[in-house]
Design an enzyme around this catalytic site. Structure first.
Site, PDB file in Angstrom:
ATOM      1  N   ARG A 131      -5.586   7.508  -6.817  1.00  0.00           N
ATOM      2  CA  ARG A 131      -5.507   8.718  -6.673  1.00  0.00           C
ATOM      3  C   ARG A 131      -5.667   9.506  -7.897  1.00  0.00           C
ATOM      4  NH1 ARG A 131      -0.156   8.287  -2.671  1.00  0.00           N
ATOM      5  NH2 ARG A 131      -0.193  10.625  -2.884  1.00  0.00           N
ATOM      6  N   THR A 149      -1.674   5.615   2.706  1.00  0.00           N
ATOM      7  CA  THR A 149      -2.796   4.826   2.635  1.00  0.00           C
ATOM      8  C   THR A 149      -2.985   3.918   3.819  1.00  0.00           C
ATOM      9  OG1 THR A 149      -2.834   4.784   0.267  1.00  0.00           O
ATOM     10  CG2 THR A 149      -4.376   3.159   1.383  1.00  0.00           C
ATOM     11  N   LEU A 157       1.030  -1.017  -0.151  1.00  0.00           N
ATOM     12  CA  LEU A 157      -0.091  -0.092   0.127  1.00  0.00           C
ATOM     13  C   LEU A 157       0.969   1.239  -0.273  1.00  0.00           C
ATOM     14  CD1 LEU A 157      -2.471  -0.817   2.870  1.00  0.00           C
ATOM     15  CD2 LEU A 157      -2.831  -1.040   0.299  1.00  0.00           C
ATOM     16  N   ASP A 158       0.496   2.206  -0.584  1.00  0.00           N
ATOM     17  CA  ASP A 158       1.371   3.517  -0.429  1.00  0.00           C
ATOM     18  C   ASP A 158       1.366   3.976   0.918  1.00  0.00           C
ATOM     19  OD1 ASP A 158       0.982   3.708  -3.319  1.00  0.00           O
ATOM     20  OD2 ASP A 158      -0.622   5.358  -3.279  1.00  0.00           O
ATOM     21  N   MET A 159       2.505   4.493   1.371  1.00  0.00           N
ATOM     22  CA  MET A 159       2.600   5.009   2.541  1.00  0.00           C
ATOM     23  C   MET A 159       1.688   5.899   3.245  1.00  0.00           C
ATOM     24  SD  MET A 159       5.826   7.111   3.985  1.00  0.00           S
ATOM     25  CE  MET A 159       5.299   8.739   3.496  1.00  0.00           C
TER      26      MET A 159
END
Length: 219
Positions: free
Chosen positions: A165, A66, A62-64
């Site tokens: 996003r 998120t 996951l993105d940092m």
């Protein structure tokens, strides 16, 4: 003056599920999924899982910014099975987000090819010619006329980097707190990215039966 980096809202993982084949955790916003460059970025979801399960293996990320469900395998066969489920789109993922503006339609989809914006990494960009196919389905959960925001459920069919996003920004409704893609007033409206991985369903690597993990949205 360059825009200051948003605060990192790191915290400890919450354990959602543990069995002989996999570990599911709730990754807090601001924590990396895997180690980044430099000793200051060594703390991450993987390093915290390894403290309890030294055999853990990465399956996805996951993105940092998120928060939400992140799964790790506990042995090689499980890693291979879980990775194959992601690669062959046998996973059903539901995210929740708060986006800018009041979305008029109740549901829809964004089908825009994406690729890395190399001069501005890690940003991604829409590119119908050189990009990889990307599809996101969305559904409005609630609208807030006071804040001029909408709460949406997002269902990514593909799994491109920053897909949700970029797709929401392309729709004209950037995710609140998104420092990469939202306008400054939208990016600064929250100390974190308001994007959360709320549900993940996929074949269990041991049984092949449908396995579902849920994690309540914290915003």
């Amino acid at each position: 003056m360059p825009k200051p980096a948003p605060p990192r809202l790191m915290g400890a993982l919450a354990w959602l599920h543990v069995d002989e084949s996999l570990v599911a955790v709730n990754k807090p916003a601001g924590l990396l999924s895997v180690p980044g460059r430099g000793p200051e970025n060594a703390d991450c979801a993987l390093s915290q899982v390894l403290q309890r399960f030294p055999e853990a293996r990465v399956v996805h990320r996951l993105d940092m910014g998120t928060s939400g469900i992140l799964i790790f395998a506990r042995h090689l066969a499980a890693q291979q099975a879980l990775s194959r489920a992601f690669e062959t789109r046998q996973t059903d993922k539901r995210y929740e987000a708060i986006v800018s503006g009041l979305i008029h339609a109740d549901q829809g989809e964004v089908k825009l090819a994406l690729r890395c914006d190399w001069p501005n990494r890690p940003r991604q960009m829409v590119d119908p010619e050189q990009g990889k196919p990307a599809l996101t389905r969305w559904q409005v959960m609630a609208r807030d006329p006071t804040d001029q925001t909408s709460r949406v459920a997002l269902y990514p069919v593909t799994g491109r980097s920053h897909q949700l996003r970029v797709h929401m920004q392309a729709l004209g409704h950037a995710i609140v707190g998104d420092e990469l893609y939202a306008a400054p007033e939208v990016a600064e409206a929250s100390p974190r990215l308001l994007l959360h991985a709320a549900q993940l369903a996929l074949p269990h690597p041991s049984t092949g039966q449908r396995f579902v993990v849920e994690c309540p949205t914290p915003f």
